[in-house]
Design a protein around this motif. Structure first.
Motif, short mmCIF file in Angstrom:
data_model
loop_
_atom_site.label_atom_id
_atom_site.label_comp_id
_atom_site.label_asym_id
_atom_site.label_seq_id
_atom_site.Cartn_x
_atom_site.Cartn_y
_atom_site.Cartn_z
N SER A 136 -7.61 3.05 -5.94
CA SER A 136 -8.84 3.77 -5.60
C SER A 136 -9.93 2.82 -5.12
O SER A 136 -10.78 3.19 -4.30
CB SER A 136 -9.34 4.58 -6.80
N HIS A 191 0.82 -1.22 0.00
CA HIS A 191 0.00 0.00 0.00
C HIS A 191 0.85 1.26 0.00
O HIS A 191 0.48 2.26 -0.64
CB HIS A 191 -0.91 0.00 1.24
N GLN A 234 -9.44 2.32 -1.52
CA GLN A 234 -9.92 3.52 -0.82
C GLN A 234 -11.44 3.52 -0.69
O GLN A 234 -11.98 3.81 0.38
CB GLN A 234 -9.46 4.78 -1.59
N HIS A 287 -1.67 0.91 -3.44
CA HIS A 287 -2.96 1.38 -2.90
C HIS A 287 -3.80 1.95 -4.03
O HIS A 287 -3.50 2.99 -4.61
CB HIS A 287 -2.74 2.44 -1.83
N GLU A 346 -12.50 0.93 1.97
CA GLU A 346 -12.26 1.41 3.33
C GLU A 346 -13.33 2.43 3.74
O GLU A 346 -13.84 2.38 4.87
CB GLU A 346 -10.87 2.04 3.41
N ARG A 347 -13.67 3.33 2.85
CA ARG A 347 -14.67 4.35 3.19
C ARG A 347 -16.05 3.73 3.39
O ARG A 347 -16.80 4.14 4.29
CB ARG A 347 -14.72 5.40 2.08
#
Length: 403
Positions: free
Chosen positions: A87, A80, A90, A85, A93-94
């Motif tokens: 998108s 990462h 990301q 890492h 995770e959100r």
């Protein structure tokens, strides 16, 4: 003095396992189709998977995996913190942080690595202590040993025992760690009382909710939310992506400062290749379905009730569980192995769980339910277990007479 020969050592250890009846063997699955598995050319109804919501082969999840793989390739190519890492990581995770009501999330390749990362990053001193439920998952216990802190264990579900352990180790930083749903028993930790203990003893409470997220509580938000707790009481929480969500990997959610510290210092996060973006895409689709499809949890509730009622009618000794994990206590290891083998002959795959995974004398059939099972299949399993029990008891009575 000569060094021990490692080959001789492992041969001796295997002989001991053979004598104790504790040899583990892998079963090769040729094909999966919903709850059915093809093993050794036979189609079996599986009651041993952790795919509680039935998402591992769901069309939208598989389509997300295939679409992302066609665009992004098979792997992430790096860790990462280098260039791995993506998108999609990301976004996942959100989505997880939003679902569970936490400020931030961090993605890991497995729950085992996540648990090691948390403890190594936070408990680095010999004076630090980690207090854990005696029946916590092996990854939590191993993580304490690898972190180099002092490990103290309290009796299962005993909040007062946790308090005593923390009181007896006043110096150094402290963490109080528990499973949310216990993987071999199916029961749920007393999180409200443990949160009170952690606050009184100035310990950080960490909950591994691998078997709760997706299944327990409103909208499947897990044991922490079901207990009316959040980031203030439980600053860190783990959710795996490979159980109710049907994929692979894990996510740790927590407050901003703790998650940032993990991202910057946790060795199992920094020094490993990131999860493939395609797998993150599949898990992202699965999370959205888990949040939306309430019928999956409603179906599980129906199946759990049907199984427990059927077992009660047949006099089967179940453990007190309201989750999809429904253990049937068998006591000794020879009995549970005989029951599992007899069930397989009847067309059902149910795992026999033996020590050291569970305590001595607590061998069990670990029945797990999925939203993809039908009530008819559950009732058929109860009937098959009853017949298998009667067969095993009859064979034992014959052996006793012949002896």
């Amino acid at each position: 003095m000569a060094r021990p020969d490692l080959h001789e050592r492992i041969q001796h250890q295997r002989k001991l396992r053979l004598a104790q009846g504790r040899i583990r063997t892998r079963r090769t699955v040729g094909r999966r189709d919903g709850v059915r598995l093809e093993i050794d050319g036979r189609s079996l109804v599986g009651f041993c998977s952790n795919d509680y919501l039935g998402l591992s082969q769901q069309f939208e999840v598989v389509a997300a995996l295939q679409d992302a793989a066609s665009r992004e390739g098979a792997g992430s190519t790096s860790s990462h913190l280098v260039c791995g890492h993506h998108s999609l990581h990301q976004q996942l995770e959100r989505e997880m942080a939003d679902w569970l009501g936490y400020p931030r999330a961090l993605l890991f390749d497995s729950g085992f690595m996540a648990n090691l990362a948390v403890q190594q990053a936070l408990l680095s001193e010999e004076t630090d202590v980690c207090v854990q439920d005696r029946l916590n998952h092996a990854s939590l216990l191993d993580a304490s040993r690898l972190a180099g802190c002092r490990l103290r264990r309290y009796p299962h579900l005993d909040s007062e025992g946790a308090m005593r352990q923390l009181k007896n180790t006043a110096d150094g930083a402290a963490m109080l760690i528990t499973d949310g749903v216990f993987s071999m028993d199916g029961d749920i930790a007393p999180l409200r009382s443990l949160a009170l203990v952690a606050r009184m003893q100035e310990a950080l409470l960490y909950v591994d909710d691998a078997h709760g997220v997706g299944v327990v509580g409103e909208h499947g938000r897990g044991c922490v939310a079901a207990a009316g707790l959040g980031v203030n009481e439980v600053p860190l929480q783990l959710a795996t992506l490979g159980k109710a969500l049907g994929g692979h990997g894990a996510v740790v959610v927590g407050d901003e400062a703790l998650i940032q510290h993990l991202a910057e210092t946790a060795r199992p996060y920094i020094y490993t290749t990131a999860l493939p973006p395609a797998q993150a895409a599949a898990s992202l689709a699965a999370v959205k379905l888990a949040r939306r499809d309430h019928w999956r949890r409603e179906k599980l509730t129906e199946l759990i009730a049907a199984f427990r009622e059927g077992a009660r009618r047949q006099g089967l000794e179940l453990m007190p569980s309201e989750t999809p994990i429904q253990p049937l206590l068998c006591g000794d290891e020879s009995t549970v192995m005989a029951l599992s083998a007899t069930l397989e002959q009847s067309g059902f795959l149910v795992s026999a769980i033996r020590p050291p995974t569970v305590p001595e004398g607590k061998a069990r059939l670990r029945v797990t339910l999925s939203a993809l099972h039908s009530v008819e299949q559950v009732k058929a399993l109860v009937d098959a277990i009853t017949r298998a029990r009667d067969v095993v008891l009859y064979q034992r009575s014959l052996n006793t007479v012949n002896a």
